[in-house]
Design a protein around this motif. Structure first.
Motif, PDB file in Angstrom:
ATOM      1  N   ASP A 123      -5.200  -2.638  17.366  1.00  0.00           N
ATOM      2  CA  ASP A 123      -5.976  -3.443  16.422  1.00  0.00           C
ATOM      3  C   ASP A 123      -6.515  -2.580  15.287  1.00  0.00           C
ATOM      4  O   ASP A 123      -6.494  -2.979  14.122  1.00  0.00           O
ATOM      5  CB  ASP A 123      -7.126  -4.124  17.172  1.00  0.00           C
ATOM      6  N   ARG A 124      -6.990  -1.383  15.623  1.00  0.00           N
ATOM      7  CA  ARG A 124      -7.487  -0.476  14.579  1.00  0.00           C
ATOM      8  C   ARG A 124      -6.363  -0.081  13.626  1.00  0.00           C
ATOM      9  O   ARG A 124      -6.561  -0.018  12.407  1.00  0.00           O
ATOM     10  CB  ARG A 124      -8.070   0.785  15.218  1.00  0.00           C
ATOM     11  N   ALA A 125      -5.191   0.201  14.187  1.00  0.00           N
ATOM     12  CA  ALA A 125      -4.059   0.587  13.337  1.00  0.00           C
ATOM     13  C   ALA A 125      -3.708  -0.540  12.377  1.00  0.00           C
ATOM     14  O   ALA A 125      -3.429  -0.310  11.195  1.00  0.00           O
ATOM     15  CB  ALA A 125      -2.859   0.958  14.203  1.00  0.00           C
ATOM     16  N   GLY A 126      -3.723  -1.783  12.861  1.00  0.00           N
ATOM     17  CA  GLY A 126      -3.367  -2.914  12.028  1.00  0.00           C
ATOM     18  C   GLY A 126      -4.316  -3.168  10.878  1.00  0.00           C
ATOM     19  O   GLY A 126      -3.916  -3.708   9.838  1.00  0.00           O
ATOM     20  N   LYS A 127      -5.580  -2.767  11.044  1.00  0.00           N
ATOM     21  CA  LYS A 127      -6.566  -2.992   9.981  1.00  0.00           C
ATOM     22  C   LYS A 127      -6.229  -2.206   8.710  1.00  0.00           C
ATOM     23  O   LYS A 127      -6.652  -2.588   7.615  1.00  0.00           O
ATOM     24  CB  LYS A 127      -7.966  -2.610  10.478  1.00  0.00           C
ATOM     25  N   TYR A 128      -5.511  -1.116   8.856  1.00  0.00           N
ATOM     26  CA  TYR A 128      -5.151  -0.292   7.702  1.00  0.00           C
ATOM     27  C   TYR A 128      -3.729  -0.575   7.212  1.00  0.00           C
ATOM     28  O   TYR A 128      -3.227   0.130   6.336  1.00  0.00           O
ATOM     29  CB  TYR A 128      -5.275   1.196   8.054  1.00  0.00           C
ATOM     30  N   GLY A 129      -3.085  -1.590   7.799  1.00  0.00           N
ATOM     31  CA  GLY A 129      -1.683  -1.834   7.487  1.00  0.00           C
ATOM     32  C   GLY A 129      -1.420  -2.092   6.017  1.00  0.00           C
ATOM     33  O   GLY A 129      -0.552  -1.451   5.404  1.00  0.00           O
ATOM     34  N   LEU A 130      -2.162  -3.033   5.410  1.00  0.00           N
ATOM     35  CA  LEU A 130      -1.923  -3.376   4.012  1.00  0.00           C
ATOM     36  C   LEU A 130      -2.190  -2.183   3.101  1.00  0.00           C
ATOM     37  O   LEU A 130      -1.435  -1.932   2.144  1.00  0.00           O
ATOM     38  CB  LEU A 130      -2.799  -4.555   3.596  1.00  0.00           C
ATOM     39  N   LEU A 131      -3.246  -1.424   3.392  1.00  0.00           N
ATOM     40  CA  LEU A 131      -3.578  -0.264   2.562  1.00  0.00           C
ATOM     41  C   LEU A 131      -2.435   0.746   2.548  1.00  0.00           C
ATOM     42  O   LEU A 131      -2.032   1.241   1.485  1.00  0.00           O
ATOM     43  CB  LEU A 131      -4.867   0.391   3.080  1.00  0.00           C
ATOM     44  N   PHE A 132      -1.871   1.042   3.724  1.00  0.00           N
ATOM     45  CA  PHE A 132      -0.846   2.072   3.782  1.00  0.00           C
ATOM     46  C   PHE A 132       0.503   1.572   3.254  1.00  0.00           C
ATOM     47  O   PHE A 132       1.281   2.354   2.708  1.00  0.00           O
ATOM     48  CB  PHE A 132      -0.709   2.604   5.216  1.00  0.00           C
ATOM     49  N   ILE A 133       0.788   0.305   3.412  1.00  0.00           N
ATOM     50  CA  ILE A 133       1.993  -0.235   2.770  1.00  0.00           C
ATOM     51  C   ILE A 133       1.838  -0.173   1.262  1.00  0.00           C
ATOM     52  O   ILE A 133       2.783   0.190   0.532  1.00  0.00           O
ATOM     53  CB  ILE A 133       2.256  -1.673   3.250  1.00  0.00           C
ATOM     54  N   ALA A 134       0.647  -0.513   0.756  1.00  0.00           N
ATOM     55  CA  ALA A 134       0.405  -0.441  -0.687  1.00  0.00           C
ATOM     56  C   ALA A 134       0.542   0.994  -1.188  1.00  0.00           C
ATOM     57  O   ALA A 134       1.117   1.239  -2.261  1.00  0.00           O
ATOM     58  CB  ALA A 134      -0.982  -0.994  -1.011  1.00  0.00           C
ATOM     59  N   LEU A 135       0.039   1.963  -0.414  1.00  0.00           N
ATOM     60  CA  LEU A 135       0.168   3.365  -0.819  1.00  0.00           C
ATOM     61  C   LEU A 135       1.629   3.786  -0.870  1.00  0.00           C
ATOM     62  O   LEU A 135       2.041   4.548  -1.767  1.00  0.00           O
ATOM     63  CB  LEU A 135      -0.613   4.254   0.148  1.00  0.00           C
ATOM     64  N   THR A 136       2.437   3.312   0.075  1.00  0.00           N
ATOM     65  CA  THR A 136       3.862   3.636   0.061  1.00  0.00           C
ATOM     66  C   THR A 136       4.541   3.022  -1.158  1.00  0.00           C
ATOM     67  O   THR A 136       5.373   3.666  -1.821  1.00  0.00           O
ATOM     68  CB  THR A 136       4.522   3.125   1.352  1.00  0.00           C
ATOM     69  N   PHE A 137       4.203   1.769  -1.481  1.00  0.00           N
ATOM     70  CA  PHE A 137       4.748   1.138  -2.680  1.00  0.00           C
ATOM     71  C   PHE A 137       4.366   1.925  -3.931  1.00  0.00           C
ATOM     72  O   PHE A 137       5.174   2.090  -4.849  1.00  0.00           O
ATOM     73  CB  PHE A 137       4.238  -0.301  -2.791  1.00  0.00           C
ATOM     74  N   VAL A 138       3.121   2.393  -3.970  1.00  0.00           N
ATOM     75  CA  VAL A 138       2.666   3.177  -5.121  1.00  0.00           C
ATOM     76  C   VAL A 138       3.482   4.464  -5.244  1.00  0.00           C
ATOM     77  O   VAL A 138       3.851   4.890  -6.353  1.00  0.00           O
ATOM     78  CB  VAL A 138       1.163   3.489  -5.009  1.00  0.00           C
ATOM     79  N   ALA A 139       3.776   5.099  -4.090  1.00  0.00           N
ATOM     80  CA  ALA A 139       4.574   6.327  -4.119  1.00  0.00           C
ATOM     81  C   ALA A 139       5.969   6.050  -4.688  1.00  0.00           C
ATOM     82  O   ALA A 139       6.479   6.802  -5.530  1.00  0.00           O
ATOM     83  CB  ALA A 139       4.674   6.907  -2.708  1.00  0.00           C
ATOM     84  N   PHE A 140       6.596   4.960  -4.253  1.00  0.00           N
ATOM     85  CA  PHE A 140       7.905   4.596  -4.799  1.00  0.00           C
ATOM     86  C   PHE A 140       7.800   4.273  -6.287  1.00  0.00           C
ATOM     87  O   PHE A 140       8.665   4.651  -7.094  1.00  0.00           O
ATOM     88  CB  PHE A 140       8.467   3.388  -4.043  1.00  0.00           C
ATOM     89  N   PHE A 141       6.751   3.566  -6.673  1.00  0.00           N
ATOM     90  CA  PHE A 141       6.566   3.192  -8.069  1.00  0.00           C
ATOM     91  C   PHE A 141       6.399   4.431  -8.951  1.00  0.00           C
ATOM     92  O   PHE A 141       6.932   4.499 -10.071  1.00  0.00           O
ATOM     93  CB  PHE A 141       5.343   2.282  -8.192  1.00  0.00           C
ATOM     94  N   LEU A 142       5.668   5.431  -8.474  1.00  0.00           N
ATOM     95  CA  LEU A 142       5.489   6.656  -9.256  1.00  0.00           C
ATOM     96  C   LEU A 142       6.820   7.374  -9.471  1.00  0.00           C
ATOM     97  O   LEU A 142       7.053   7.963 -10.534  1.00  0.00           O
ATOM     98  CB  LEU A 142       4.491   7.584  -8.553  1.00  0.00           C
ATOM     99  N   PHE A 143       7.692   7.354  -8.466  1.00  0.00           N
ATOM    100  CA  PHE A 143       9.007   7.950  -8.658  1.00  0.00           C
ATOM    101  C   PHE A 143       9.793   7.206  -9.733  1.00  0.00           C
ATOM    102  O   PHE A 143      10.520   7.809 -10.533  1.00  0.00           O
ATOM    103  CB  PHE A 143       9.788   7.946  -7.336  1.00  0.00           C
TER     104      PHE A 143
END
Length: 456
Positions: free
Chosen positions: A309-329
Motif C-alpha cells: 500500500d505504501r509503494a502504491g501511494k507513490y506510483g503516480l509520482l514515480f511514473i510522472a518522473l519517468t515520463f519527465v526523464a523521457f521527455f527531457l531526452f
C-alpha cells in the motif's frame, strides 16, 4: 513515409508539434496511468481482505481477539412498584453490579504463527493470573443509596471474557482461600460472555473478600484487559518484538526489544467512563466497557500488504518522473517518442505493483521488490534503447528508473521519516529539472520532428 510540406504548413499541425502540446500530452498520459494504479491499489485491498478472512477462519477454531474483565459482584435486587394509593401493583427484579476495590492481572503470552493457505496469522496462548478484593462496605453503601432492596446473600461473582472458544482451562478459583467453581451464565455484560460462581456476602462483614484465579486462554492477534476495579494494575508479557499498545490508556512502563515486550498499566476508577456500580440492565454503561480496555495487538511490522500500500501511494509520482526523464531526452537530445510509447512505458511501470504484490505473498517483500524492480528496469531500459535508437540513452534511463525504485524502497522502509525523505527527494528532483532546462527557450522551442517510419 515522411510528412508532406502541406502538413508542415498547417497551423493545427504546427501546434501539435509544439513543446506546449507535448508537455500537455505527457501530463495527460501521466493522469491516465491513474487507472491501472487504482486497479492495482484495489487488488492490494482485495488481498488484504482475503488475509483478514483467513484471520477470522483461524480465530473460529482457535479463539478470537481476547478480552478479560476482573471479577465483579452481581447482587439481585427487588423493587416494589406502587400505585397512587400506595399499594404494590408490581414487582421489578433486577441486578446491581458492584466492582472490586483492587484488581491485579498478570498475563504471560506464548506466541506462534498459524497459516491459513498462504496467509500468516499470529496466535497465542496465555497464562492469566487474577487477584483482587471486594469491600463489603461498598455493597452496604450502594444498597443504602438504592430504592430497591438488595439480596447480598444470593449474589454471584462474574468473570467477563470476550470469546469462550479460546478458554483452554481454569486452573483454580479461590474466594477467601476456599475453592470455587465457575460455570457458564446466561447473563451478558455488553459484548462479553459471563462466567459466574455464587457467593454470599454477609451485610455485617467488615473484612474484604479476597479472590484469586488462574486460567489458560487462547486468542488471535490481540489481548486486552478491562479495568473492573477501583484500582487496577495489569502486566502483559510476550516474546513479540513489535507490539502495538491499544486501548484507552498506554502502559505506564514498558520494555520492548528483540526478545519481546513487558508492559504494565495502572488504571483508576477516575480514568474510566463508568462508576463503581450500576444496574446490569443499563445498556449505556455496557456500551462503555469495551472502549475502556487496555492491551496489546500483535502488530506485524512492515506487513506485506501495508508495504504494498505504501509503494502504491507513490506510483503516480514515480511514473510522472519517468515520463519527465523521457521527455527531457526528447527536448535536450532532439529525439522523439510517440504517445503510445509513453503509454507502454507507463504500463510497464504500473505492472510493477501487480508483480510486487504477487511475488511478495510468496517470497516476502524484500526479495519480491528486488525481482519486480529489476524486471521493470530491464524492460523499460531495453525498450528505451530501441525507441530512442541510442544505447547510452537506454542505459541512462534504466539507471534513472533503478534510482527511482531505490528511493521508493527507502521511503517504504523509513516509516517515521518517509515524509521528510520524500519531500527532500521531490525538492531535489525539481531543482535538477530546473537546472537541466534553464537554457531552453520554451516559446521558441518546438518538438523535434518524428523520424521517418522507414528509418532502420
Amino acid at each position: 513515409m515522411t510528412r508532406t510540406t502541406q502538413d508542415s504548413g498547417n497551423p493545427m499541425f504546427r501546434w501539435t508539434q509544439s513543446i506546449t502540446a507535448k508537455v500537455l500530452g505527457v501530463a495527460l498520459l501521466a493522469l491516465i496511468m491513474l487507472i491501472p494504479l487504482s486497479q492495482a491499489d484495489g487488488l492490494v485491498r482485495e488481498r488484504q481482505a482475503m488475509r483478514d478472512a483467513a484471520s477470522v477462519r483461524v480465530a473460529e477454531g482457535w479463539g478470537g481477539p481476547q478480552t478479560i474483565g476482573g471479577f465483579v459482584l452481581a447482587v439481585p435486587t427487588r423493587q416494589d412498584m406502587r400505585g397512587s394509593d400506595g399499594k404494590v401493583v408490581s414487582v421489578r427484579d433486577g441486578t446491581e453490579i458492584v466492582l472490586a476495590d483492587e484488581s491485579n492481572t498478570v498475563v504471560d503470552l506464548a506466541v506462534e504463527r498459524r497459516h491459513a493457505g498462504m496467509y500468516e496469522v499470529p496466535v497465542y496462548t496465555g497464562d492469566v493470573t487474577l487477584r483482587g478484593r471486594l469491600l463489603p462496605s461498598d455493597v452496604r453503601r450502594f444498597a443504602a443509596d438504592s430504592t430497591a432492596s438488595w439480596s447480598p446473600g444470593k449474589a454471584e461473582l462474574r468473570l467477563l471474557i470476550a470469546d469462550t472458544r479460546g478458554l483452554q482451562g481454569i486452573t483454580s478459583v479461590t474466594i477467601d482461600g476456599h475453592d470455587a467453581r465457575l460455570s457458564s451464565s446466561a447473563a451478558r455484560m455488553g459484548p462479553y460472555t459471563v462466567l459466574a460462581t455464587p457467593i454470599q456476602i454477609d451485610p455485617d462483614r467488615e473484612t474484604p473478600v479476597d479472590f484469586a484465579m488462574t486460567l489458560r486462554i487462547a486468542g488471535t492477534e490481540s489481548f486486552s484487559v478491562l479495568p473492573m476495579a477501583r484500582t487496577n494494575t495489569m502486566r502483559l508479557r510476550a516474546p513479540w518484538p513489535d507490539p502495538s499498545f491499544t486501548g484507552a490508556l498506554l502502559p505506564g512502563t514498558h520494555r520492548v526489544d528483540a526478545r519481546g515486550f513487558d508492559a504494565s498499566w495502572q488504571v483508576l476508577d477516575l480514568n474510566r467512563p463508568y462508576g463503581q456500580h450500576w444496574d446490569a440492565n443499563d445498556g449505556e454503561v455496557a456500551s462503555r466497557l469495551e472502549p475502556s480496555a487496555v492491551g496489546v495487538k500483535l502488530y506485524q511490522a512492515g506487513g506485506v500488504y501495508q508495504q504494498n500500500d505504501r509503494a502504491g501511494k507513490y506510483g503516480l509520482l514515480f511514473i510522472a518522473l519517468t515520463f519527465v526523464a523521457f521527455f527531457l531526452f526528447e527536448v535536450l537530445k532532439g529525439l522523439r517518442l510517440h504517445p503510445v510509447q509513453y503509454l507502454l512505458v507507463g504500463a510497464a511501470m504500473a505492472s510493477f505493483y501487480v508483480l510486487l504484490l504477487a511475488l511478495s505473498e510468496q517470497i516476502g517483500f524484500g526479495p519480491a521488490y528486488a525481482v519486480a524492480a529489476a524486471t521493470v528496469v530491464l524492460i523499460v531500459g531495453g525498450y528505451a534503447m530501441a525507441a530512442l535508437r541510442a544505447r547510452r540513452a537506454g542505459l541512462v534511463l534504466g539507471g534513472v528508473i533503478a534510482l527511482v525504485y531505490a528511493i521508493l524502497y527507502g521511503l517504504i522502509g523509513a516509516e517515521q521519516y518517509a515524509l521528510l525523505i520524500g519531500s527532500a527527494v521531490l525538492v531535489g528532483v525539481i531543482a535538477l529539472l530546473m537546472y537541466l532546462t534553464r537554457r531552453i527557450d520554451w516559446y521558441a522551442h518546438t518538438a523535434p520532428p518524428l523520424a521517418p517510419l522507414d528509418t532502420p
